[in-house]
Structure formats: C-alpha cells, structure tokens
Design a protein around this motif. Sequence first.
Motif, PDB file in Angstrom:
ATOM      1  N   UNK A  83       0.831  -1.299  -0.016  1.00  6.77           N
ATOM      2  CA  UNK A  83      -0.032  -0.063  -0.034  1.00  6.77           C
ATOM      3  C   UNK A  83       0.828   1.166  -0.021  1.00  6.77           C
ATOM      4  N   UNK A  84       0.588   2.202  -0.679  1.00  5.86           N
ATOM      5  CA  UNK A  84       1.222   3.417  -0.869  1.00  5.86           C
ATOM      6  C   UNK A  84       0.192   4.475  -0.901  1.00  5.86           C
ATOM      7  N   UNK A  85       0.872   5.847  -0.563  1.00  8.74           N
ATOM      8  CA  UNK A  85       0.294   7.288  -0.558  1.00  8.74           C
ATOM      9  C   UNK A  85       1.270   8.177  -0.766  1.00  8.74           C
ATOM     10  N   UNK A  86       0.706   9.567  -1.152  1.00  5.41           N
ATOM     11  CA  UNK A  86       1.631  10.404  -1.721  1.00  5.41           C
ATOM     12  C   UNK A  86       1.736  11.665  -0.731  1.00  5.41           C
ATOM     13  N   UNK A  87       1.457  11.415   0.694  1.00  4.33           N
ATOM     14  CA  UNK A  87       1.606  12.213   1.952  1.00  4.33           C
ATOM     15  C   UNK A  87       0.324  12.812   2.252  1.00  4.33           C
ATOM     16  N   UNK A  88      -0.808  12.511   1.566  1.00  6.41           N
ATOM     17  CA  UNK A  88      -1.918  13.090   1.989  1.00  6.41           C
ATOM     18  C   UNK A  88      -2.665  12.021   2.903  1.00  6.41           C
ATOM     19  N   UNK A  89      -3.944  12.051   2.771  1.00  5.71           N
ATOM     20  CA  UNK A  89      -4.882  10.973   3.642  1.00  5.71           C
ATOM     21  C   UNK A  89      -4.413   9.534   3.177  1.00  5.71           C
ATOM     22  N   UNK A  90      -4.390   8.660   4.081  1.00  5.00           N
ATOM     23  CA  UNK A  90      -3.771   7.317   3.639  1.00  5.00           C
ATOM     24  C   UNK A  90      -2.234   7.224   4.071  1.00  5.00           C
ATOM     25  N   UNK A  91      -1.562   8.003   4.282  1.00 10.54           N
ATOM     26  CA  UNK A  91      -0.223   8.068   4.560  1.00 10.54           C
ATOM     27  C   UNK A  91      -0.078   7.271   5.810  1.00 10.54           C
ATOM     28  N   UNK A  92      -0.766   7.448   6.929  1.00  7.10           N
ATOM     29  CA  UNK A  92      -0.584   6.763   8.053  1.00  7.10           C
ATOM     30  C   UNK A  92      -0.907   5.099   7.763  1.00  7.10           C
ATOM     31  N   UNK A  93      -1.912   4.945   7.264  1.00  7.80           N
ATOM     32  CA  UNK A  93      -2.270   3.357   6.691  1.00  7.80           C
ATOM     33  C   UNK A  93      -1.088   2.680   5.889  1.00  7.80           C
ATOM     34  N   UNK A  94      -0.678   3.566   4.954  1.00  8.06           N
ATOM     35  CA  UNK A  94       0.564   2.962   4.262  1.00  8.06           C
ATOM     36  C   UNK A  94       1.655   2.661   5.132  1.00  8.06           C
ATOM     37  N   UNK A  95       2.094   3.770   5.894  1.00 10.51           N
ATOM     38  CA  UNK A  95       2.992   3.394   6.919  1.00 10.51           C
ATOM     39  C   UNK A  95       2.858   1.962   7.907  1.00 10.51           C
ATOM     40  N   UNK A  96       1.707   2.090   8.442  1.00  6.67           N
ATOM     41  CA  UNK A  96       1.402   0.725   9.113  1.00  6.67           C
ATOM     42  C   UNK A  96       1.151  -0.670   8.611  1.00  6.67           C
ATOM     43  N   UNK A  97       0.959  -0.387   7.231  1.00  7.35           N
ATOM     44  CA  UNK A  97       1.066  -1.747   6.247  1.00  7.35           C
ATOM     45  C   UNK A  97       2.404  -1.987   6.138  1.00  7.35           C
ATOM     46  N   UNK A  98       3.372  -1.237   6.161  1.00  3.32           N
ATOM     47  CA  UNK A  98       4.902  -1.262   5.998  1.00  3.32           C
ATOM     48  C   UNK A  98       5.382  -1.780   7.210  1.00  3.32           C
ATOM     49  N   UNK A  99       4.787  -1.984   8.412  1.00  3.62           N
ATOM     50  CA  UNK A  99       5.398  -2.473   9.594  1.00  3.62           C
ATOM     51  C   UNK A  99       5.571  -1.306  10.560  1.00  3.62           C
ATOM     52  N   UNK A 100       5.073  -0.041  10.428  1.00  4.22           N
ATOM     53  CA  UNK A 100       5.304   0.797  11.458  1.00  4.22           C
ATOM     54  C   UNK A 100       4.245   0.587  12.665  1.00  4.22           C
ATOM     55  N   UNK A 101       4.381   1.078  13.666  1.00  4.17           N
ATOM     56  CA  UNK A 101       3.579   0.817  14.909  1.00  4.17           C
ATOM     57  C   UNK A 101       2.666   2.170  14.951  1.00  4.17           C
ATOM     58  N   UNK A 102       1.529   2.289  15.100  1.00  2.00           N
ATOM     59  CA  UNK A 102       0.563   3.271  15.193  1.00  2.00           C
ATOM     60  C   UNK A 102       0.454   3.713  16.779  1.00  2.00           C
ATOM     61  N   UNK A 103       0.919   4.958  16.903  1.00  2.00           N
ATOM     62  CA  UNK A 103       1.100   5.661  18.217  1.00  2.00           C
ATOM     63  C   UNK A 103      -0.179   6.252  18.370  1.00  2.00           C
ATOM     64  N   UNK A 104      -1.314   6.048  19.353  1.00  2.00           N
ATOM     65  CA  UNK A 104      -2.280   6.875  19.325  1.00  2.00           C
ATOM     66  C   UNK A 104      -2.016   8.344  20.015  1.00  2.00           C
ATOM     67  N   UNK A 105      -2.881   9.363  19.927  1.00  2.00           N
ATOM     68  CA  UNK A 105      -2.582  10.631  20.460  1.00  2.00           C
ATOM     69  C   UNK A 105      -3.910  11.329  20.243  1.00  2.00           C
ATOM     70  N   UNK A 106      -4.228  12.159  21.465  1.00  2.00           N
ATOM     71  CA  UNK A 106      -5.329  13.131  21.183  1.00  2.00           C
ATOM     72  C   UNK A 106      -4.859  14.573  20.950  1.00  2.00           C
ATOM     73  N   UNK A 107      -4.890  15.169  20.019  1.00  2.00           N
ATOM     74  CA  UNK A 107      -4.523  16.272  19.648  1.00  2.00           C
ATOM     75  C   UNK A 107      -5.834  17.446  19.015  1.00  2.00           C
ATOM     76  N   UNK A 108      -5.267  18.551  18.838  1.00  6.99           N
ATOM     77  CA  UNK A 108      -6.273  19.550  18.595  1.00  6.99           C
ATOM     78  C   UNK A 108      -6.736  19.430  17.034  1.00  6.99           C
TER      79      UNK A 108
END
Length: 401
Positions: A38-63
């Motif tokens: 899975x790939x993305x170009x830096x817009x929406x979907x970037x986190x999902x592509x990183x997660x599919x590549x083995x990155x861990x998703x770190x939850x944060x509550x932000x503004x």
Amino acid sequence: MVVASDKFKGSLTSNQVAVAVREGVRRVNPDATVDAVPVADGGDGTLAAAAAAGFDLIPVTASGPTGESVRTGYARRDDVAVVELADVSGLVRLPGGRQAPLTATSRGTGELIAAAITSGCTRIILGIGGSACTDGGAGLVRALGAKLYDANGADLAEGGAALSALASVDLTALTERLAGVEIVVACDVDNPLTGPSGAAATYGPQKGANPAQVGQLDSALAHWADLVGGARGAARQAEAGTGAGSGARAVGADLHDAPGAGAAGGVGFAALALLGAELGPGIELMLDLVGFHHQLIGADLVVTGEGALDEQTLHGKAAAGVAAAAGAVGIPVVAVCGTNRLDHDRLREAGITAAYALTDLEPDVRRCIAEPIPLLRRLGERIAVDHLARSTMTPTERGVV
C-alpha cells in the motif's frame, strides 16, 4: 506481481484495493505470487500505508482544525515517525464538515510532531496534503514552542486571519525542541506562499474562503512571512551583540516565493523557514519508506492505481510515482482505477502500459463506489489473463475467464 495502489478515495483503502486485485489474479493463476505494498503520496492514507509497511501506530489526542480534541496519532518505527496532517488538521476533521477558512489551525499537527519528538523520534516524515487551514503553519510552530504576540504582548489568536495582527515572534523554545531532529516534508505542489498562485488564492476557496477572505488571508500570510524574514536579521544581530536581542529570536528566512511554501495553507513555508525542513516529492518519500524498491526484486508486473486516472495523475501522484520507479528497473506497469480519463498516449507518458477501470465493467459510478470489490476482483482476473497467464494457460482456458 506487486500491487502498489493508492486508495480509491471515499471507497477503498490502498490495502483493500490490493487484496481485491490479488483475489482476482489468483482465480486465474492460483500459483501467482502477489505482494501488496500500500502506498500514499503524503495526503490522507499516509498513516495506513506506513502501518501496512510495519510501522506501529501510536495513538495521540490532539487539537483538530477548529480546536476540538480528536483521536489521531503517528506511525513509528525505531526513531522514525510518520505524521499525517490530513488526519489531524485536515478537511475530514472539520466538525460536521463546517469550514473555518479564517480561524482553522495547524496546531494539532505540531502537537503530533511534539509527541513524536518527546518519545525519542529524531526523524519526522510529515505528509501535508488535505489541510483545512490557511495559517502559514503558525499553529504548528506554536505547538512546538514558538510564541506569537500581538502589539500589546498578548498571545495571538489561532488561524490565518489573526496573522495580520502579529507583532513579534519568539522561537527560542522551538529551536531548543528541534535540536537534533530532522524533518522531511512530503509535498507534491510547488505553489509559493502568497500571490495569484499562493496558498490562499489557490486553495483557500476549497477551504471555504470567499474572494474577500482570500485577499485577507493572502495579506496576513505576507505579513507573517515578512516578520519571520525580518526576525532572522534581528536574531543574527542579537547573537553578534549588535542588537537588543529581546524580541524575536527567529531563525527564519525570506521564503515567500519558495516552491512548496504554499502547500497545506502555508505549512510548507513554516517547515522551510522555521523548522529547517527539507521538502521532497511525497510519493518518492513514501516509496522509500515502505521499501518499495526492495519489493520489486523478482517482480514480473506492477499494478498501481487510484480512484481516478486524470491529468493530476501525471503531476506527482502516487500512480505516476510507482510507474516511474518500476519503469526505471524495466518492470511493466498497469493500473486499476475507478475511472480513467487518460488516453493511451497519456498513459504511456506516465509509464503505464494499460488501465483497467471499474467503469469498464459497470457504467454506473455510484455502484462502482458502493460495491467496488467484486469489480476489482474481475479486473484482477483480466490483468492475470492479459499479463501473467499466457505462459501457463491455454487459449481455451484464457477464453473461459
């Protein structure tokens, strides 16, 4: 085969596209090896592509862009963090979809970067597509420690319009926080910060700005950039002992016209002028991040794609980036999409041999959006017949599919 598709916006994630194509291919050729990247170009979907590549998703509550708290996060592997502006400061985060062109802020994106740095990350990949704000990145840098004051010494309000009242900047805490941190921005536009092709004029209307508000925001952004550039000189004087040194300790630069400064409502400007960031093509950064070039080893075919293949595809979008990378090592590329608006010659210019569109099978676009997976499976079958199955299937077998 390697399937490296972007999302079909509003319909499928990039991973869902890959799974559906793989299922179709294996109906025709059960022995085919089909890897999903899975790939993305830096817009929406970037986190999902990183997660599919083995990155861990770190939850944060932000503004969020209008100040409300949103549940978001960043992706992390070792000391590298991936931050997606769209997921925290994007149009999708506007409550009820109500736009706020004058007051929307990029603060939440800065909060995510701050969280990643606090956790020990020293390299930040920041994807900046899909923003809801035109604040010149002021909210982002404030979340990282910058102080912005009006003429009375009060904290400046959030949003792009408030920048017209900006009188002084103190970046001392920001500079300290970013010490030893590398920031790389995934950016696919070359707009300057201000002017007819700047952040406000080009993207402000998409964020709800009327013509008068576009002018107001453009003027405010120009003032923001002027002050940042002037503060740089003041800081140098202070460091040399020739100035008072009590006002703005900025380290910015005059980057009004820098290519990409107008990206994401001016976040590109703040990244260049105040974060010392490097701007790079979003898809190229993401392909490196997900190890795409390694995945190409031994591949006979690459399938890329996105919701619509059109003229924008040819200007730095994910499908064109994938095709360029695969073509550079001699691997043929085909594309899947919802709709295709490019003729054969334009596809060839992008390095794409053929395009397979959902609308080839189902002319009703609404049905394509509502029920894309069965159609994508059928396209996967066609791709297998046309590009993979010839050496292993007889003509009769191919005609059955």
